[in-house]
Design a protein around this motif. Structure first.
Motif, mmCIF file in Angstrom:
data_model
loop_
_atom_site.group_PDB
_atom_site.id
_atom_site.type_symbol
_atom_site.label_atom_id
_atom_site.label_comp_id
_atom_site.label_asym_id
_atom_site.label_seq_id
_atom_site.Cartn_x
_atom_site.Cartn_y
_atom_site.Cartn_z
ATOM 1 N N ALA A 124 0.834 -1.198 0.000
ATOM 2 C CA ALA A 124 0.000 0.000 0.000
ATOM 3 C C ALA A 124 0.868 1.247 0.000
ATOM 4 O O ALA A 124 1.949 1.269 0.592
ATOM 5 N N ARG A 125 0.397 2.293 -0.633
ATOM 6 C CA ARG A 125 1.091 3.579 -0.570
ATOM 7 C C ARG A 125 1.034 4.064 0.879
ATOM 8 O O ARG A 125 -0.030 4.105 1.491
ATOM 9 N N GLU A 126 2.182 4.442 1.436
ATOM 10 C CA GLU A 126 2.248 4.618 2.878
ATOM 11 C C GLU A 126 1.923 6.016 3.381
ATOM 12 O O GLU A 126 1.713 6.204 4.573
ATOM 13 N N GLY A 127 1.886 7.021 2.531
ATOM 14 C CA GLY A 127 1.644 8.383 2.998
ATOM 15 C C GLY A 127 0.421 9.003 2.357
ATOM 16 O O GLY A 127 -0.134 8.489 1.379
ATOM 17 N N ALA A 128 -0.012 10.144 2.903
ATOM 18 C CA ALA A 128 -1.128 10.902 2.345
ATOM 19 C C ALA A 128 -1.069 12.314 2.912
ATOM 20 O O ALA A 128 -0.641 12.520 4.046
ATOM 21 N N SER A 131 8.597 10.808 7.078
ATOM 22 C CA SER A 131 7.735 10.804 8.261
ATOM 23 C C SER A 131 6.624 11.839 8.196
ATOM 24 O O SER A 131 5.568 11.654 8.815
ATOM 25 N N ILE A 132 6.812 12.944 7.466
ATOM 26 C CA ILE A 132 5.773 13.981 7.428
ATOM 27 C C ILE A 132 4.490 13.462 6.779
ATOM 28 O O ILE A 132 3.416 13.532 7.398
ATOM 29 N N THR A 145 7.156 -2.025 5.800
ATOM 30 C CA THR A 145 7.122 -0.918 6.745
ATOM 31 C C THR A 145 8.306 -0.009 6.481
ATOM 32 O O THR A 145 9.355 -0.472 6.034
ATOM 33 N N SER A 146 8.125 1.292 6.748
ATOM 34 C CA SER A 146 9.242 2.234 6.697
ATOM 35 C C SER A 146 9.624 2.705 8.084
ATOM 36 O O SER A 146 10.549 3.507 8.219
ATOM 37 N N LEU A 195 11.484 2.918 11.331
ATOM 38 C CA LEU A 195 12.828 2.451 11.655
ATOM 39 C C LEU A 195 12.838 1.485 12.828
ATOM 40 O O LEU A 195 13.525 0.451 12.787
ATOM 41 N N ASN A 196 12.102 1.800 13.892
ATOM 42 C CA ASN A 196 12.088 0.912 15.054
ATOM 43 C C ASN A 196 11.484 -0.441 14.712
ATOM 44 O O ASN A 196 12.023 -1.487 15.078
ATOM 45 N N GLU A 197 10.345 -0.419 14.026
ATOM 46 C CA GLU A 197 9.704 -1.679 13.650
ATOM 47 C C GLU A 197 10.610 -2.490 12.733
ATOM 48 O O GLU A 197 10.726 -3.716 12.873
ATOM 49 N N SER A 198 11.259 -1.812 11.799
ATOM 50 C CA SER A 198 12.167 -2.500 10.875
ATOM 51 C C SER A 198 13.294 -3.196 11.626
ATOM 52 O O SER A 198 13.639 -4.355 11.335
ATOM 53 N N ALA A 199 13.874 -2.497 12.610
ATOM 54 C CA ALA A 199 14.973 -3.078 13.381
ATOM 55 C C ALA A 199 14.508 -4.293 14.179
ATOM 56 O O ALA A 199 15.218 -5.312 14.246
#
Length: 268
Positions: free
Chosen positions: A13-17, A53-54, A204-205, A207-211
């Motif tokens: 899914a496209r992650e931002g909006a 992140s914005i 996911t983008s 950072l914490n979840e990725s790590a």
């Protein structure tokens, strides 16, 4: 959007909006749109995007940076780069809620090319939020968390390591080392995540979840990956931190990545 960052059909899914932009950053986004429109006319600019992140709605005032991608009708020129640099500087000085501005310049030809289909094309289609102009995602495929996507997005970490070693040697100030550490941390975490992406089966983008997801598959390296995630958000000027990432975790990760996914197609 279903679980693990996927749509119901299993594609990413496209992650931002734009409607997810935190209130503290709406004026920043509006100013970016205005300045881009003034500096790049329609004959030059195909479309503009915001990412990071914005538009994901997770930005923190005073900490997060502003990331923009411009798609140009032809290859970027030195004049284009100068205009982009001027926008970066003006926005960074005008808005204390952002810590730095970065603008990527790419031609539509490159973004839509077969070579970039699973790298820059994926980036625009899934990680970028439209800001100005027609959306190139409409001309790109839907993507799944495959080993092909992993190889083409991050299968060139070894080349990045070479550049980082040069920049470490040239860095003369804490500010330069901090800037480098932020980029190194983010790139290593994203490479660590895409290493395990096809096994985990999602995107996911964060950072914490990725790590942490990386640590489920490589627990012996998770503490180093957590360090990378930390400096990706809060840069460090400590040479020991950079050494941990560039001299230890990085080379191991590059070798493991090649073994699992292969090397990215060479770019001219």
């Amino acid at each position: 959007m279903s679980e693990r960052g996927l749509d119901q059909d299993g594609t990413i899914a496209r992650e931002g909006a734009l409607d997810r932009v935190p209130a503290a950053f709406t004026s920043v986004v509006d100013a970016a749109r205005t300045r881009i429109s003034k500096a790049f006319d329609r004959a030059r600019l195909h479309s503009a995007y915001i990412y990071g992140s914005i538009p994901r709605g997770t930005a923190a005032p005073g900490v997060s940076d502003l990331d923009l991608q411009l798609a140009l009708h032809s290859e970027p020129t030195e004049a284009d780069r100068a205009d982009a640099k001027a926008i970066e500087t003006a926005l960074d000085h005008a808005f204390p809620q952002i810590d730095g501005v970065g603008i990527l310049l790419t031609s539509t030809r490159a973004l839509l090319s077969d070579l970039e289909r699973h790298d820059a094309g994926f980036f625009v289609a899934c990680l970028c939020t439209p800001l100005l102009g027609p959306d190139l995602a409409e001309r790109l495929p839907r993507y799944r968390p495959t080993t092909l996507l992993a190889r083409e997005t991050n299968g060139d970490l070894a080349l990045a390591l070479q550049r980082w070693h040069t920049r470490v040697a040239e860095a003369a100030t804490d500010a330069e080392r901090q800037t480098l550490s932020r980029g190194v941390g983010r790139r290593i975490v994203r490479t660590g995540f895409t290493l395990i992406m096809s096994r985990w089966g999602g995107w996911t983008s964060d950072l914490n979840e990725s790590a942490e997801l990386f640590g489920c598959y490589y627990p012996e390296r998770v503490e180093q990956m957590r360090i990378a995630a930390t400096v990706g958000r809060t840069p460090s000027a400590d040479p020991a931190v950079l050494s941990t990432l560039i001299d230890d975790l990085g080379p191991w990760l590059a070798a493991e990545y090649t073994a699992v996914h292969g090397e990215k197609a060479p770019r001219p």
